[in-house]
Design a protein around this motif. Structure first.
Motif, PDB file in Angstrom:
ATOM      1  N   VAL A 123      42.193  39.578  21.642  1.00 54.08           N
ATOM      2  CA  VAL A 123      41.974  40.656  20.555  1.00 54.08           C
ATOM      3  C   VAL A 123      40.680  41.254  21.004  1.00 54.08           C
ATOM      4  CG1 VAL A 123      41.592  41.118  18.315  1.00 54.08           C
ATOM      5  CG2 VAL A 123      43.185  39.476  18.904  1.00 54.08           C
ATOM      6  N   ILE A 124      40.748  42.681  21.034  1.00 57.20           N
ATOM      7  CA  ILE A 124      39.531  43.573  21.132  1.00 57.20           C
ATOM      8  C   ILE A 124      39.338  44.146  19.839  1.00 57.20           C
ATOM      9  CG2 ILE A 124      38.409  45.723  22.451  1.00 57.20           C
ATOM     10  CD1 ILE A 124      39.038  43.087  23.952  1.00 57.20           C
ATOM     11  N   ASP A 125      38.478  43.777  19.006  1.00 58.05           N
ATOM     12  CA  ASP A 125      38.232  44.107  17.714  1.00 58.05           C
ATOM     13  C   ASP A 125      37.293  45.261  17.661  1.00 58.05           C
ATOM     14  OD1 ASP A 125      38.366  44.269  14.943  1.00 58.05           O
ATOM     15  OD2 ASP A 125      37.327  42.400  14.407  1.00 58.05           O
ATOM     16  N   LEU A 126      37.760  46.425  18.167  1.00 58.40           N
ATOM     17  CA  LEU A 126      36.652  47.794  18.301  1.00 58.40           C
ATOM     18  C   LEU A 126      37.117  48.774  17.449  1.00 58.40           C
ATOM     19  CD1 LEU A 126      34.263  48.388  20.182  1.00 58.40           C
ATOM     20  CD2 LEU A 126      36.010  49.440  21.670  1.00 58.40           C
ATOM     21  N   ASP A 127      36.447  49.006  16.337  1.00 65.26           N
ATOM     22  CA  ASP A 127      36.862  49.727  15.343  1.00 65.26           C
ATOM     23  C   ASP A 127      36.639  51.559  15.722  1.00 65.26           C
ATOM     24  OD1 ASP A 127      37.762  50.996  12.843  1.00 65.26           O
ATOM     25  OD2 ASP A 127      35.999  50.433  11.962  1.00 65.26           O
ATOM     26  N   VAL A 128      37.390  52.068  16.633  1.00 65.35           N
ATOM     27  CA  VAL A 128      37.261  53.345  17.129  1.00 65.35           C
ATOM     28  C   VAL A 128      38.387  54.257  16.948  1.00 65.35           C
ATOM     29  CG1 VAL A 128      35.668  52.425  18.976  1.00 65.35           C
ATOM     30  CG2 VAL A 128      38.039  52.383  19.401  1.00 65.35           C
ATOM     31  N   ILE A 129      39.530  53.985  16.439  1.00 70.87           N
ATOM     32  CA  ILE A 129      40.551  54.764  16.235  1.00 70.87           C
ATOM     33  C   ILE A 129      41.144  54.767  14.911  1.00 70.87           C
ATOM     34  CG2 ILE A 129      43.045  55.169  16.929  1.00 70.87           C
ATOM     35  CD1 ILE A 129      42.238  54.144  19.704  1.00 70.87           C
ATOM     36  N   TRP A 130      41.131  55.717  13.899  1.00 70.45           N
ATOM     37  CA  TRP A 130      41.571  55.791  12.636  1.00 70.45           C
ATOM     38  C   TRP A 130      42.698  56.316  12.309  1.00 70.45           C
ATOM     39  CZ3 TRP A 130      36.844  56.612  14.493  1.00 70.45           C
ATOM     40  CH2 TRP A 130      35.744  55.738  14.479  1.00 70.45           C
ATOM     41  N   ARG A 131      43.367  56.367  11.655  1.00 74.49           N
ATOM     42  CA  ARG A 131      44.752  57.042  11.380  1.00 74.49           C
ATOM     43  C   ARG A 131      44.317  58.360  10.677  1.00 74.49           C
ATOM     44  NH1 ARG A 131      50.296  55.760  10.321  1.00 74.49           N
ATOM     45  NH2 ARG A 131      51.388  56.968   9.079  1.00 74.49           N
ATOM     46  N   ASP A 132      43.347  58.489   9.769  1.00 67.45           N
ATOM     47  CA  ASP A 132      43.214  59.854   9.139  1.00 67.45           C
ATOM     48  C   ASP A 132      42.257  60.669  10.396  1.00 67.45           C
ATOM     49  OD1 ASP A 132      44.268  59.124   6.678  1.00 67.45           O
ATOM     50  OD2 ASP A 132      42.501  58.036   6.179  1.00 67.45           O
ATOM     51  N   ILE A 133      42.451  61.805  10.173  1.00 71.23           N
ATOM     52  CA  ILE A 133      41.754  62.833  11.146  1.00 71.23           C
ATOM     53  C   ILE A 133      40.431  63.435  10.570  1.00 71.23           C
ATOM     54  CG2 ILE A 133      42.015  64.793  12.261  1.00 71.23           C
ATOM     55  CD1 ILE A 133      44.865  64.749  12.303  1.00 71.23           C
ATOM     56  N   ASN A 134      39.283  62.955  11.370  1.00 75.99           N
ATOM     57  CA  ASN A 134      38.011  63.278  10.923  1.00 75.99           C
ATOM     58  C   ASN A 134      37.365  63.528  12.335  1.00 75.99           C
ATOM     59  OD1 ASN A 134      35.236  63.231  10.493  1.00 75.99           O
ATOM     60  ND2 ASN A 134      35.506  62.159   8.803  1.00 75.99           N
ATOM     61  N   PRO A 135      37.180  64.902  12.768  1.00 68.48           N
ATOM     62  CA  PRO A 135      36.761  65.211  14.110  1.00 68.48           C
ATOM     63  C   PRO A 135      35.426  64.861  14.554  1.00 68.48           C
ATOM     64  CG  PRO A 135      37.549  67.328  12.877  1.00 68.48           C
ATOM     65  CD  PRO A 135      37.561  66.075  11.902  1.00 68.48           C
ATOM     66  N   LEU A 136      34.308  64.495  13.529  1.00 66.71           N
ATOM     67  CA  LEU A 136      33.360  64.034  13.996  1.00 66.71           C
ATOM     68  C   LEU A 136      33.378  62.518  14.267  1.00 66.71           C
ATOM     69  CD1 LEU A 136      30.553  65.986  11.967  1.00 66.71           C
ATOM     70  CD2 LEU A 136      30.978  66.364  14.472  1.00 66.71           C
ATOM     71  N   LYS A 137      33.980  62.040  13.360  1.00 63.90           N
ATOM     72  CA  LYS A 137      34.140  60.416  13.447  1.00 63.90           C
ATOM     73  C   LYS A 137      34.819  60.126  14.446  1.00 63.90           C
ATOM     74  CE  LYS A 137      35.376  56.584  10.755  1.00 63.90           C
ATOM     75  NZ  LYS A 137      36.065  56.181   9.477  1.00 63.90           N
ATOM     76  N   ASP A 138      35.877  60.908  14.704  1.00 62.74           N
ATOM     77  CA  ASP A 138      36.701  60.781  16.051  1.00 62.74           C
ATOM     78  C   ASP A 138      36.119  60.852  17.268  1.00 62.74           C
ATOM     79  OD1 ASP A 138      38.953  60.221  14.196  1.00 62.74           O
ATOM     80  OD2 ASP A 138      39.747  62.116  14.354  1.00 62.74           O
TER      81      ASP A 138
END
Length: 387
Positions: free
Chosen positions: A53-68
């Motif tokens: 398991v790579i527990d890397l929090d880098v992809i989120w369902r909601d679109i947020n340009p800066l965060k993405d």
């Protein structure tokens, strides 16, 4: 060979089970496999199966340009400093961010599986145009795009997403063992107080795409047309659960509907069911539909593209238009009143499952794809490394 499946924060569901089986099958060949996911349920299942398991929090369902952008940069750094041979992305957001990060990090082989586009058959034309443009863009960052149905392959090509060489269809498949009951039928019936009742089963995530509200709205019609000895079992959880439970109260149909939440005993529940109803508004290719077919159950589902393909235009299920509670009710009544028809449809469904939708067939095609791309890359005949 080292393989990384990229999922992101997508919740555990049918696609997760397929990813798990892909990982387990690859491990049988001695390959190292990791899955990048932040979903707690999926992580638990993977660890229990001894999958990394790579527990890397880098992809989120909601679109947020800066965060993405921040997530993209961190994923790129991770991949650049790793030595994965194959990055295999899943979900729309995971596929876009994951493919771009892998492309920039010069991962040798990049594959994306379309479990369902970000647009679908209920989408407005502008939504389809915007998201298909993004899919076209992302298609340049990978070596193969796998659709889980021929319907979605055809749609991708019509929209200019990839070409005949890049886009291939590998239909979903499941193992028959998945639906074998583990307890006695009478035991489950007694536990859920179902003795003497017709059981109508729905399984799936309680989300808008599954169309469950239209099945619930069909219940008052059923009550007026048949006797009271039926119950609808709702198996699954999701963001619409509170809304759907309130809808049941407002319709005053509490005695006909049982919400069971997430269950791992799907084989037992299929065994006690008389009819499976899946009123989806859109799907990639429904795992719940394949489960019902493997369990040889009479099925009612909707006339969306992948369903038409799986049940061969209604040869092995009754089909109704999406969002049509009245037609759902009439289809249920038809199967209740025609047991011979129900038995015939169930038998045909099992035959189609065994011929086209077994897990062995699906896994063999994916492993062949991995070997094919690996051998081409190793022999230097395909310049997969990006400069």
């Amino acid at each position: 060979m080292r393989i990384l499946h990229i999922v992101g924060d997508s919740k555990f569901g049918g696609a997760s089970v397929l990813i798990l089986r892909l990982a387990q099958k690859a491990k049988e060949f001695g390959w190292h496999v990791d899955v990048l996911t932040t979903d707690a349920t999926f992580k638990k299942v993977l660890r229990e199966s001894d999958i990394g398991v790579i527990d890397l929090d880098v992809i989120w369902r909601d679109i947020n340009p800066l965060k993405d952008l921040w997530g993209l940069y961190n994923l790129y750094n991770f991949l650049k400093n790793s030595n994965y041979t194959i990055v295999h992305t899943h979900t729309s957001k995971g596929g876009f961010v994951g493919r771009l990060a892998a492309y920039l990090a010069k991962v040798p082989i990049i594959i994306h599986t379309v479990h369902g586009f970000a647009f679908h058959e209920q989408s407005f034309w502008l939504e389809i145009k915007i998201f298909s443009f993004l899919e076209k863009l992302a298609s340049h960052w990978c070596d193969r795009i796998v659709t889980v149905s021929e319907f979605h392959k055809k749609w991708a090509l019509e929209l200019g997403i990839g070409d005949e060489e890049k886009v291939i269809a590998i239909p979903n498949g499941i193992t028959e063992e998945r639906v074998i009951p583990k307890r006695q039928k009478s035991e489950i019936q007694k536990e859920l107080n179902l003795e003497g009742k017709k059981v109508i089963l729905f399984t799936g995530r309680l989300a808008p795409q599954k169309g469950l509200e239209y099945l619930l709205k069909a219940v008052p019609i059923l009550v007026s047309k048949v006797n009271n000895s039926f119950v609808i079992l709702v198996v699954g959880d999701g963001p619409l659960r509170d809304y759907l439970e309130e809808l049941v109260r407002n319709l005053r149909i509490e005695q006909y509907v049982k919400f069971l939440g997430f269950r791992s005993d799907i084989g037992d529940l299929l065994n006690i069911s008389d009819i499976v109803v899946l009123p989806s508004l859109w799907e990639g290719l429904s795992i719940a539909l394949l489960e019902a077919m493997a369990a040889e159950k009479p099925i009612i589902t909707t006339t969306i593209g992948s369903n038409l393909e799986v049940v061969k235009d209604g040869e092995s299920a009754l089909l109704v238009p999406p969002k049509n509670s009245q037609e759902l009710a009439y289809a249920i009544i038809k199967l209740i009143e025609n047991p011979d028809l129900a038995e015939r449809l169930a038998r045909r469904a099992k035959e189609r499952y065994k011929k086209y939708y077994t897990e062995d067939s699906m896994l063999e095609k994916y492993m062949n794809l991995y070997f094919f791309l690996y051998n081409i890359n190793r022999n230097g005949k395909l310049k997969i490394k990006k400069s």
